[in-house]
Design an enzyme around this catalytic site. Structure first.
Site, short mmCIF file in Angstrom:
data_model
loop_
_atom_site.label_atom_id
_atom_site.label_comp_id
_atom_site.label_asym_id
_atom_site.label_seq_id
_atom_site.Cartn_x
_atom_site.Cartn_y
_atom_site.Cartn_z
N LYS B 95 -40.39 -45.26 -43.16
CA LYS B 95 -39.41 -44.29 -42.65
C LYS B 95 -40.15 -42.98 -42.40
O LYS B 95 -40.96 -42.54 -43.23
CB LYS B 95 -38.31 -44.10 -43.69
CG LYS B 95 -37.17 -43.19 -43.26
CD LYS B 95 -36.14 -43.08 -44.40
CE LYS B 95 -34.92 -42.27 -44.03
NZ LYS B 95 -33.96 -42.17 -45.17
N SER B 171 -29.47 -43.03 -43.42
CA SER B 171 -30.46 -42.54 -42.49
C SER B 171 -31.65 -43.48 -42.29
O SER B 171 -32.40 -43.32 -41.33
CB SER B 171 -30.98 -41.18 -42.95
OG SER B 171 -31.62 -41.30 -44.21
N SER B 195 -28.65 -43.76 -48.19
CA SER B 195 -29.46 -43.94 -46.98
C SER B 195 -30.34 -45.18 -46.97
O SER B 195 -30.88 -45.54 -45.93
CB SER B 195 -30.34 -42.71 -46.75
OG SER B 195 -29.61 -41.71 -46.11
#
Lengths: 485, 530
Positions: B95, B171, B195
């Site tokens: 990420k 996210s 997330s």
């Protein structure tokens, strides 16, 4: 004119002399290093980095807290103080806010005669409000059209120590800094050099009618970089406030900048609205816990405080306060003195005289650490003993100080090798005296004709003949006897 | 079945036994990426094409060359008889919230679009040292502020591999999409309110939020520092355990890290679950959200399909010998989102202060008259809507005159949320739970643009995941079936501090018990067409 007194509180920032910075492993001291050479992702606040507390910082802060008789809190917290400035790379400073490492405390400042309008000297007790730990910011400077940032100083550990408004004169404020500087060096926790910025001081000043208890509007003095400047700045500010009040004007809560070049205070900004730093607990650090075991470990070799030692020297060794004060200016010198007294076993005042008159000059001239001198306390005590036992005379003794320091040899050995022992043999001295009288018949006649002051000249001749080793008193007696025959 | 569709453990074992090579595996993943990912996210806007709408767009930065070097080095070590480590040759995505030396570390924001990190985050460094092959950085909500990945400044944002008209969640949407689409078997993400778990649920993969402090945060660009947890995402419990084992453990660069040894999570997987006490709480079967017009709170049960999936999981555990404890009260669950609104934004606003255009990142190219306008312009241009909203709110609730009323109260409510868990898990308490079983999300993946723009309602997507962040306890989301639209449903297990081993074990047991279920045969849409 009414009689006013000043009410002064000081806020000091003390740079601790740890090897590395407070939250990373960069070198802490960047004095004279090129800009941005002692930096890393952590102290320059790159995205994603985290602070890790350097425990040496806590230890040094606790030493200072103890020295100030402050209470170390078993648990304290770090907080973020949020504000924007280019020298603050994270946009917040990690500091302590409502739960600092130590609270309270006190120091009793001896105010010397010279700083007392009555000329007697007195003691001023100053209470400490709190001590907290924080990181320093960097520096910016202007270069032509550009503003440059140096992050070397970011993350250098500081203790902020704040007094209560207990000081009453500019001289007292100066004494506070003098004693604080002495203490910091004594504890070995800061270089405490104001010119280098490792001891910084802001002063809060207000005035009131003498005898009143109110706290009036204060101003804050910033950017003083020496003890003398602080004294000057506070004096000027007190005078200014008195003038304003006498004129019927109000005192405004200004921040005043000391200009070293002109010796003037200049208004920096008015502080009518307090900045909101939005303090909140630093989530990247755990609460700071100081267990009683850790504290005990930190304080296990805690030294006698300088002012306590000064008093003890005066009491225990029956020294004048003047002597005690000088002998305790630095811890090494005080240790040197006591070790010499212990080894010598004679009159401490004699040790004090030799130290203050002769040894201290050697220390200062050559920037020596007292306890690292080759002229050790034991050697100094031996010289004193040699003088006391009349093995050598005082002149030889004083000459020996340098010789021992140069060679590192024991005083007795030097006396032997260089045959410096005082000549006290009556026969030898009598021979020398006869020789001198025989060689100087005119002077002998003058003496006998009544010019007895010539005796000093005759003694001098004998001392020269003996290369300084003759017992001068004995020589004088013998000369009198021979010349008066 | 391609190499890239194998599990991480299978891939590693094949590489170690020389049945395949790390380079072959990498090529398979690159081919898959080439097939399904489409153009990477970019800050240079261009009109979206029809083709874009059918692709996954997991990546921001594909680091093909360095990945190939890493794969070659793994192969060479094996040829030389050396041990490349427990992740030998396993491709993984990261990420883009983590700093990785020499690569753009953008956090999905224009303000860091040009930032090349000079250092590497601890969990990423541990993956690399363990022999993983890092494919690159995947998309996310800007600064992780969102639950759909749509708020990234790098567009097109990631789409759900099961239905590319829908969001992957967020996210960590790039992470879960890349794992679901077979671009990589492993991904490293972060979870501040859900997330990891929420996009895992939306994309039909496993995602674990570890106990706060279990995995170092060093190098993770901070959002809510007291809530952020790096964690693993994978296609099954075993792979998740493998990655967690690699990244967990004390780090001298993170003072908030736990100084506890890391168990061998893989070895725990096959342990009996007989006698484990698994709780169900009515407070997790309803959602509470504000009607923005009337400011009233509306309560609504979780949709039936999602409830059913959770109850089915409970039934499976009962059959496996676990004890199901019903009606466990978790009364403070409903404060999770309001409390999060305050705490995360106070921390976020402060964490964003460093992005000022002075040192790195975006600096305005407009004329500026002074320092303040440099700050205002650089930040105004660099931050997207979400960071701006969060700064405003964070600054407001931490201001001296409001902080007592908002921030302090939020901290107190957070303590109450933690207390709910302590009471439920207390071995001497009334419930003595080993874990709490809940739905992961109140909905399955929603269509793109459906919720985006409504920052408040978007936030409520995290309602069932955020309490674990407040409490610091671990949570895992695993696939528990498909809804009537064929979209994955996530089931969540929450456990006491440092119970990751048990959560993985329970997940693994569920996987084994359902391995023949029909829904397990379904594949994401982007793979069906391929």
């Amino acid at each position: 004119m009414a009689e006013y007194e000043a009410v002064i509180g000081l806020e000091t920032h003390i740079q601790l002399n740890t090897h590395s910075k407070i939250f990373c492993s960069c070198k802490a001291d960047s004095w004279e290093d090129p800009a941005n050479t002692n930096i890393c992702p952590v102290c320059t606040g790159l995205p994603g980095v985290l602070p890790v507390l350097n425990e040496r910082v806590v230890e040094k802060a606790i030493l200072l807290a103890e020295a100030m008789h402050a209470q170390v809190q078993p648990i304290s917290y770090f907080d973020r103080k949020n504000y924007f400035y280019p020298d603050l790379p994270k946009g917040y400073q990690i500091s302590q806010f409502d739960q600092p490492i130590a609270v309270g405390g006190q120091i009793d400042l001896p105010i010397p005669e010279t700083a007392d309008p009555d000329g007697k000297g007195y003691v001023r007790s100053v209470r400490i409000h709190k001590l907290h730990i924080e990181e320093d910011a960097g520096k910016t400077k202007n270069a032509r059209n550009q503003r440059l940032v140096d992050f070397n100083r970011c993350g250098v550990p500081l203790v902020e120590m704040v007094t209560e408004p207990d000081l009453r004169t500019a001289d007292e404020a100066a004494q506070y800094l003098i004693r604080l500087r002495q203490l910091l060096r004594w504890l070995g926790i800061s270089e405490a050099d104001m010119e280098k910025g490792n001891l910084r001081c802001d002063g809060n000043v207000s005035i009131r009618l003498k005898g009143s208890n109110v706290l009036n509007q204060k101003t804050e003095i910033k950017n003083v970089n020496s003890i003398d400047s602080l004294r000057d700045a506070i004096r000027k500010e007190i005078d200014r406030q008195i003038r304003e009040v006498e004129k019927g004007n109000e005192i405004h809560p200004w921040t005043l900048d000391w200009d070293e070049d002109t010796g003037e205070l200049r208004k920096m900004r008015s502080k009518e609205t307090e900045a909101d730093y939005r303090y909140f607990r630093e989530p990247d650090l755990l609460p700071l816990r100081v267990s009683s075991d850790w504290k005990k470990e930190i304080l296990k070799d805690f030294p006698e405080r300088p002012l306590d030692r000064r008093q003890r020297f005066a009491d225990q060794y029956d020294l004048p306060m003047y002597d005690a004060d000088i002998l305790t200016l630095e811890r090494g010198l005080a240790d040197y003195f006591e070790e010499t007294v212990t080894a010598y076993k004679g009159d401490p005042k004699k040790v004090s005289n030799w130290l203050m008159n002769d040894v201290l000059r050697m220390i200062n001239d050559d920037h020596l650490e007292p306890l690292e001198m080759r002229l050790t306390p034991v050697f100094l005590s031996e010289i004193l003993q040699l003088v006391d036992s009349a093995t050598i005379n005082i002149t030889t003794g004083k000459n020996l100080l340098e010789i021992v320091q140069d060679t590192g040899k024991a005083p007795a050995q030097i006396v032997d090798e260089q045959e410096l022992a005082q000549v006290t043999d009556d026969v030898q001295i009598r021979e020398m005296c006869l020789k001198i009288i025989a060689a100087n018949p005119e002077e002998a006649d003058d003496f006998r004709g009544g010019k007895e002051s010539l005796i000093g000249w005759f003694v001098g001749q004998v001392m020269r003949e003996s290369r300084g080793k003759a017992d001068a008193k004995m020589a004088k007696d013998v000369l009198f006897e021979l010349l008066k025959k | 079945m391609q190499l890239c569709d194998l599990s991480a453990v299978e891939i590693r074992d094949k590489i170690l036994s020389k049945k395949t090579s790390a380079v072959e595996v990498l090529e398979s993943c690159l081919e898959r990426i080439n097939q399904v990912d489409g153009c990477p996210g970019s800050i240079d806007s261009r009109p979206e094409t029809k083709e874009d709408a059918e692709k996954v767009h997991a990546f921001i930065t594909l680091t093909e060359d360095s990945a190939r070097e890493q794969a070659q080095s793994v192969d060479k070590m094996i040829a030389d008889g050396d041990d490349p480590g427990p992740l030998a040759g396993i491709p993984a995505t990261i990420k883009d919230v983590f700093c990785v030396k020499g690569t753009p570390s953008t956090i999905g924001s224009r303000i860091l679009a040009n930032f090349i990190s000079p250092y590497t985050a601890t969990p990423v460094e541990r993956m690399r040292l363990a022999g993983a092959v890092l494919l690159g950085k995947v998309n996310l909500d800007e600064f992780t502020y969102g639950s759909s990945t749509e708020s990234s400044a790098f567009q097109p944002s990631t789409r759900n591999p099961w239905d590319t008209s829908r969001v992957p969640g967020g996210s960590s949407g790039g992470s879960t999409a890349s794992v679901a689409a077979g671009e990589a078997p492993l991904s490293l993400g972060t979870d501040t309110a859900g997330s990891i778990r929420q996009p895992a649920a939306f994309c039909g993969v496993v995602g674990l939020k570890p106990t706060y402090g279990r995995v170092s945060r060093y190098g993770l660009i901070a959002f809510g520092s007291s809530l952020d947890c790096p964690g693993p995402m994978a296609r099954n419990a075993k792979d998740t355990a493998l990655l967690l084992r690699t990244i967990a453990g004390p780090d001298k660069r993170d003072a908030t890290g736990a100084n506890l040894p890391v168990p061998d999570y893989l070895a725990l997987l096959e342990k009996e679950i007989k006698g484990k006490r698994i709780g169900l709480s009515p407070d997790y079967f309803q959602i509470t959200f504000p009607n923005l017009e009337t400011s009233e709170y509306i309560q609504q049960p979780v949709p039936a399909e999602i409830m059913d999936a959770t109850m089915k999981a409970a039934e499976i555990y009962r059959q496996l010998g676990a004890e199901i404890i019903e009606d466990v009260p978790m009364p403070n669950t409903r404060y999770g989102i309001p409390v999060y609104f305050v705490i995360s934004r106070v921390e976020a606003a402060s964490n964003l202060h460093r992005f000022d255009g002075v040192k790195y990142g975006h600096r305005t190219e407009n004329e500026i008259s002074d320092l303040r306008s440099l700050y205002r312009r650089s930040r105004g241009e660099g931050f997207g809507l979400q960071p701006k909203l969060r700064i405003l709110m964070g600054m407001y609730v931490s201001a001296a005159q409001y902080s007592e009323q908002y921030y302090r109260r939020a901290l107190q409510a957070r303590t109450l949320i933690r207390r709910d868990f302590e009471q439920a898990f207390d071995p001497n308490g009334k419930y003595k739970l080993d874990a709490l079983l809940t739905p992961t999300t109140p909905t399955t993946a929603f269509p793109m643009k459906d919720v985006y723009g409504d920052s408040v309602i978007m936030q409520y997507a995290d309602q069932l995941t955020v309490p674990a962040n407040h409490a610091g306890v671990p949570g895992i989301s695993f696939p528990g079936g498909l809804d009537s639209n064929g979209l994955p449903i996530g089931v969540q297990l929450l456990g006491p501090d440092f119970s990751e081993g048990l959560l993985l074990q329970l997940t693994h047991a569920y996987e084994k018990a359902t391995e023949d279920a029909n829904w397990r045969l379904e594949r994401p849409a982007v793979l069906r067409e391929a």
